[in-house]
Write a protein that holds these residues in place. Structure first.
Motif, mmCIF file in Angstrom:
data_model
loop_
_atom_site.group_PDB
_atom_site.id
_atom_site.type_symbol
_atom_site.label_atom_id
_atom_site.label_comp_id
_atom_site.label_asym_id
_atom_site.label_seq_id
_atom_site.Cartn_x
_atom_site.Cartn_y
_atom_site.Cartn_z
ATOM 1 N N LEU A 63 -8.556 -4.089 -15.680
ATOM 2 C CA LEU A 63 -7.919 -2.790 -15.854
ATOM 3 C C LEU A 63 -6.787 -2.638 -14.858
ATOM 4 O O LEU A 63 -6.800 -3.258 -13.785
ATOM 5 C CB LEU A 63 -8.937 -1.664 -15.640
ATOM 6 N N ASP A 64 -5.824 -1.791 -15.205
ATOM 7 C CA ASP A 64 -4.720 -1.585 -14.284
ATOM 8 C C ASP A 64 -5.010 -0.408 -13.346
ATOM 9 O O ASP A 64 -6.028 0.267 -13.442
ATOM 10 C CB ASP A 64 -3.398 -1.408 -15.038
ATOM 11 N N PHE A 65 -4.058 -0.192 -12.460
ATOM 12 C CA PHE A 65 -4.181 0.809 -11.402
ATOM 13 C C PHE A 65 -4.493 2.200 -11.969
ATOM 14 O O PHE A 65 -5.414 2.884 -11.508
ATOM 15 C CB PHE A 65 -2.847 0.813 -10.651
ATOM 16 N N LEU A 98 0.857 -1.184 0.000
ATOM 17 C CA LEU A 98 0.000 0.000 0.000
ATOM 18 C C LEU A 98 0.897 1.240 0.000
ATOM 19 O O LEU A 98 1.480 1.599 1.037
ATOM 20 C CB LEU A 98 -0.925 -0.009 1.215
ATOM 21 N N ASP A 99 1.050 1.858 -1.153
ATOM 22 C CA ASP A 99 1.908 3.030 -1.326
ATOM 23 C C ASP A 99 1.016 4.254 -1.496
ATOM 24 O O ASP A 99 0.482 4.500 -2.577
ATOM 25 C CB ASP A 99 2.810 2.828 -2.542
ATOM 26 N N GLU A 100 0.861 5.023 -0.422
ATOM 27 C CA GLU A 100 -0.036 6.176 -0.473
ATOM 28 C C GLU A 100 0.450 7.230 -1.463
ATOM 29 O O GLU A 100 -0.364 7.917 -2.097
ATOM 30 C CB GLU A 100 -0.205 6.774 0.916
ATOM 31 N N ALA A 101 1.751 7.369 -1.610
ATOM 32 C CA ALA A 101 2.282 8.337 -2.572
ATOM 33 C C ALA A 101 1.907 7.934 -3.996
ATOM 34 O O ALA A 101 1.564 8.783 -4.833
ATOM 35 C CB ALA A 101 3.794 8.445 -2.421
ATOM 36 N N GLU A 102 1.966 6.636 -4.271
ATOM 37 C CA GLU A 102 1.587 6.151 -5.607
ATOM 38 C C GLU A 102 0.115 6.441 -5.884
ATOM 39 O O GLU A 102 -0.248 6.878 -6.984
ATOM 40 C CB GLU A 102 1.842 4.644 -5.709
ATOM 41 N N ILE A 103 -0.731 6.228 -4.888
ATOM 42 C CA ILE A 103 -2.158 6.506 -5.059
ATOM 43 C C ILE A 103 -2.391 7.991 -5.282
ATOM 44 O O ILE A 103 -3.141 8.390 -6.192
ATOM 45 C CB ILE A 103 -2.948 6.004 -3.831
ATOM 46 N N ARG A 110 -4.187 5.331 5.892
ATOM 47 C CA ARG A 110 -3.665 5.052 7.223
ATOM 48 C C ARG A 110 -4.078 6.092 8.263
ATOM 49 O O ARG A 110 -4.442 5.730 9.388
ATOM 50 C CB ARG A 110 -2.137 4.932 7.182
ATOM 51 N N ALA A 111 -4.013 7.365 7.934
ATOM 52 C CA ALA A 111 -4.363 8.398 8.907
ATOM 53 C C ALA A 111 -5.833 8.317 9.284
ATOM 54 O O ALA A 111 -6.202 8.447 10.460
ATOM 55 C CB ALA A 111 -4.026 9.779 8.349
ATOM 56 N N THR A 112 -6.683 8.092 8.290
ATOM 57 C CA THR A 112 -8.114 7.940 8.572
ATOM 58 C C THR A 112 -8.360 6.691 9.389
ATOM 59 O O THR A 112 -9.151 6.698 10.341
ATOM 60 C CB THR A 112 -8.911 7.878 7.265
ATOM 61 N N TYR A 113 -7.685 5.612 9.032
ATOM 62 C CA TYR A 113 -7.835 4.362 9.779
ATOM 63 C C TYR A 113 -7.512 4.580 11.254
ATOM 64 O O TYR A 113 -8.246 4.143 12.147
ATOM 65 C CB TYR A 113 -6.921 3.289 9.181
ATOM 66 N N ALA A 114 -6.414 5.270 11.524
ATOM 67 C CA ALA A 114 -6.010 5.532 12.915
ATOM 68 C C ALA A 114 -7.024 6.413 13.631
ATOM 69 O O ALA A 114 -7.274 6.243 14.833
ATOM 70 C CB ALA A 114 -4.629 6.184 12.939
ATOM 71 N N ALA A 115 -7.626 7.347 12.899
ATOM 72 C CA ALA A 115 -8.563 8.288 13.516
ATOM 73 C C ALA A 115 -9.890 7.638 13.888
ATOM 74 O O ALA A 115 -10.546 8.067 14.844
ATOM 75 C CB ALA A 115 -8.815 9.464 12.573
ATOM 76 N N VAL A 116 -10.293 6.589 13.162
ATOM 77 C CA VAL A 116 -11.609 5.988 13.415
ATOM 78 C C VAL A 116 -11.520 4.671 14.177
ATOM 79 O O VAL A 116 -12.534 4.179 14.666
ATOM 80 C CB VAL A 116 -12.406 5.789 12.110
ATOM 81 N N HIS A 117 -10.321 4.111 14.312
ATOM 82 C CA HIS A 117 -10.107 2.891 15.090
ATOM 83 C C HIS A 117 -9.222 3.264 16.274
ATOM 84 O O HIS A 117 -7.993 3.266 16.172
ATOM 85 C CB HIS A 117 -9.465 1.797 14.238
ATOM 86 N N VAL A 118 -9.854 3.562 17.391
ATOM 87 C CA VAL A 118 -9.128 4.192 18.498
ATOM 88 C C VAL A 118 -8.864 3.258 19.673
ATOM 89 O O VAL A 118 -8.303 3.677 20.687
ATOM 90 C CB VAL A 118 -9.881 5.449 18.982
ATOM 91 N N ALA A 129 -4.775 -1.913 -5.131
ATOM 92 C CA ALA A 129 -3.407 -2.257 -4.732
ATOM 93 C C ALA A 129 -3.387 -3.563 -3.960
ATOM 94 O O ALA A 129 -2.470 -4.387 -4.118
ATOM 95 C CB ALA A 129 -2.812 -1.120 -3.901
ATOM 96 N N HIS A 130 -4.386 -3.776 -3.123
ATOM 97 C CA HIS A 130 -4.477 -5.018 -2.347
ATOM 98 C C HIS A 130 -4.684 -6.209 -3.286
ATOM 99 O O HIS A 130 -4.025 -7.248 -3.147
ATOM 100 C CB HIS A 130 -5.639 -4.898 -1.356
ATOM 101 N N ILE A 131 -5.595 -6.055 -4.230
ATOM 102 C CA ILE A 131 -5.849 -7.131 -5.194
ATOM 103 C C ILE A 131 -4.593 -7.420 -6.007
ATOM 104 O O ILE A 131 -4.224 -8.590 -6.238
ATOM 105 C CB ILE A 131 -7.024 -6.747 -6.104
ATOM 106 N N ARG A 132 -3.924 -6.363 -6.446
ATOM 107 C CA ARG A 132 -2.688 -6.518 -7.227
ATOM 108 C C ARG A 132 -1.636 -7.279 -6.429
ATOM 109 O O ARG A 132 -0.932 -8.149 -6.973
ATOM 110 C CB ARG A 132 -2.184 -5.123 -7.615
ATOM 111 N N HIS A 133 -1.539 -6.974 -5.144
ATOM 112 C CA HIS A 133 -0.588 -7.677 -4.275
ATOM 113 C C HIS A 133 -0.911 -9.164 -4.182
ATOM 114 O O HIS A 133 -0.010 -10.018 -4.289
ATOM 115 C CB HIS A 133 -0.621 -7.043 -2.876
#
Length: 474
Positions: free
Chosen positions: A43-45, A10-15, A205-213, A258-262
């Motif tokens: 289809l690709d990314f 999971l490359d946030e910069a790539e997204i 990731r930042a959103t995930y951290a904010a909503v899973h406390v 990205a997860h599916i591609r992995h």
């Protein structure tokens, strides 16, 4: 449990770069991508990033038309039906959008005893269901002699034990439970499950951290690497999903890709299903009532259509979170599995017989309250063939084997006849005259469109069902 693995895929910069570079898509480029999708190679990314930004009505219509064409080419008119079976709403996590979260004192907590699970299963079987999705909050209290994960294993065994009349049984259990260690996944596989389903909720990731406390679910990587452990343990079919509305949907769509591609790179096969829920109101959750990044109906349809083009052989699941009209709209755009007659609180099916509903024990509010038969009648009228088939799981057509048959189109030679035989079984055993008449007409229309070989096989199977044989499949 802390993860020793990191979701480096999971490359946030790539997204972010992909979304920025595609923010003003060229009309000709959009059309090229849509035409490419009709080759049924996915289809690709970057293609997905471009399609996520289309806004013009004519481009949207072109996208929707392509999704409909791909859906019909691969899946035909069949539509798999299932029901969720919630066994417990106890949870050790603090997910701000979820009614099950640990600190929610407004929620009525309940973990079903095994006899209650048996009763819930009997009710679903009596309705005509053949496959269920077992769901539990991410904590397993001691129930009787069951402790921890054994509670889930005992629940699975109990569900499979229910036999009620001629062919009345649950033939496949898929599961949506907390991430496990590899050895635990091996034990889960031995119980005879179908698909292991797990939603990352959001890939940001930042959103995930904010909503899973609070709780184990705080660990992003433990969750993001869970399906790797499941597949390492021999579970061929895994299901992914995003809870759309937590973060920007375009980011999460590319995170999902990205997860599916992995998975494809590591295991040679991606996920078997993708679920596309939107946040719905939930008891005791302000966030669920006002999602941080609410997804419009148009964007929701766009998500469904893009996924159908991007991963054409992956099942797309639509739950009863959405209302009937929205669910109808997504069917022709790519959805291939839907829940029906759902209850999202433990014991909800028994309560429905008593005409009671414990909303304070449910995970979220339902958008579609119709019964299984009402849904069957509706989708049959729309030209779809409801399927209760579980043959692929039981014949080992999973993972690589399923995709090896799906991509050249061979799986339709199995799925078409199996859909008709299971639909006829349902019509004969569980429906009122009006529904049965409409369903039999739908079967006749489907037979008329089949080629000679597949039609002859289907007719032979249907004759066996008419003669009283049940669980007829190829």
């Amino acid at each position: 449990m802390k993860s020793s693995e990191v979701a480096t895929w999971l490359d946030e910069a790539e997204i972010a770069t992909a979304l920025q570079n595609s923010s003003t898509p060229d009309a000709a480029h959009v059309e090229d991508i849509i035409q490419k999708s009709l080759e049924l190679n996915g289809l690709d990314f970057q293609d997905v990033a471009v399609l996520s930004h289309i806004r013009q009505p004519e481009q949207l219509q072109s996208l929707f038309d392509a999704a409909k064409r791909v859906k019909e080419t691969i899946y035909g008119r069949r539509l798999v039906l299932f029901a969720p079976l919630y066994v417990s709403n106890h949870c050790g996590n603090e997910c701000l959008y979820c009614a099950f979260r640990r600190s929610n004192t407004a929620l009525h907590r309940r973990a079903l005893q095994l006899d209650e699970i048996r009763r819930e299963t009997e009710i679903l079987v009596d309705q005509g269901h053949k496959r269920v999705l077992l769901v539990a909050g991410e904590a397993y209290p001691a129930v009787g002699s069951s402790k921890g994960l054994d509670y889930i294993f005992d629940a699975i065994r109990t569900i499979y034990e229910v036999k009620n009349g001629n062919g009345g049984e649950i033939r496949r259990i898929n599961v949506n439970i907390a991430p496990l260690a590899t050895e635990e996944f091996r034990a889960l596989k031995e119980t005879g499950i179908g698909t292991y389903q797990l939603f990352q909720e959001t890939y940001h990731r930042a959103t995930y951290a904010a909503v899973h406390v609070g709780g184990v679910k705080k660990d992003y990587d433990w969750r993001a690497t869970a399906v790797d452990r499941a597949m390492e343990a021999g579970i061929d079919d895994v299901g992914l999903g995003v809870l759309f509305g937590l973060a920007d949907w375009r980011f999460d769509l590319l995170g999902l890709m990205a997860h599916i591609r992995h998975l494809e790179a590591r295991f040679g096969v991606g996920c078997h299903t993708v679920s596309v829920p939107r946040i719905e109101p939930a008891c005791g959750s302000d966030m669920a009532a006002t999602p941080p990044h609410a997804v419009s109906d148009t964007d929701f349809l766009k998500i469904t259509a893009i996924l159908r083009l991007a991963v054409p052989y992956t099942g797309i699941i639509m739950s009863t979170r959405e209302n009937a009209d929205t669910r109808r709209a997504t069917l022709e755009l790519g959805v291939s599995q839907i829940s029906a007659g759902s209850r999202t609180n433990p014991g909800g099916y028994a309560e429905s017989l008593d005409q009671t509903r414990d909303e304070d024990a449910a995970q979220f509010q339902l958008g579609d309250h119709r019964s299984l038969e009402e849904v069957v009648k509706d989708i049959s009228a729309l030209g779809y063939i409801p399927s209760f088939c579980t043959a692929c799981y039981r014949l080992g057509r999973t993972g690589h084997d399923f995709m090896d048959m799906a991509k050249p189109g061979l799986i339709k030679e199995k799925c078409g006849p199996n859909a008709l035989s299971t639909f006829l079984e349902y019509l004969l055993d569980y429906t009122k005259t009006e529904t049965r008449t409409a369903g039999l007409s739908a079967i006749d229309l489907e037979l008329a469109d089949m080629d000679g070989k597949v039609r002859r096989l289907s007719e032979r199977m249907l004759e066996r069902v008419h003669a009283g044989k049940r669980d007829v499949f190829c």
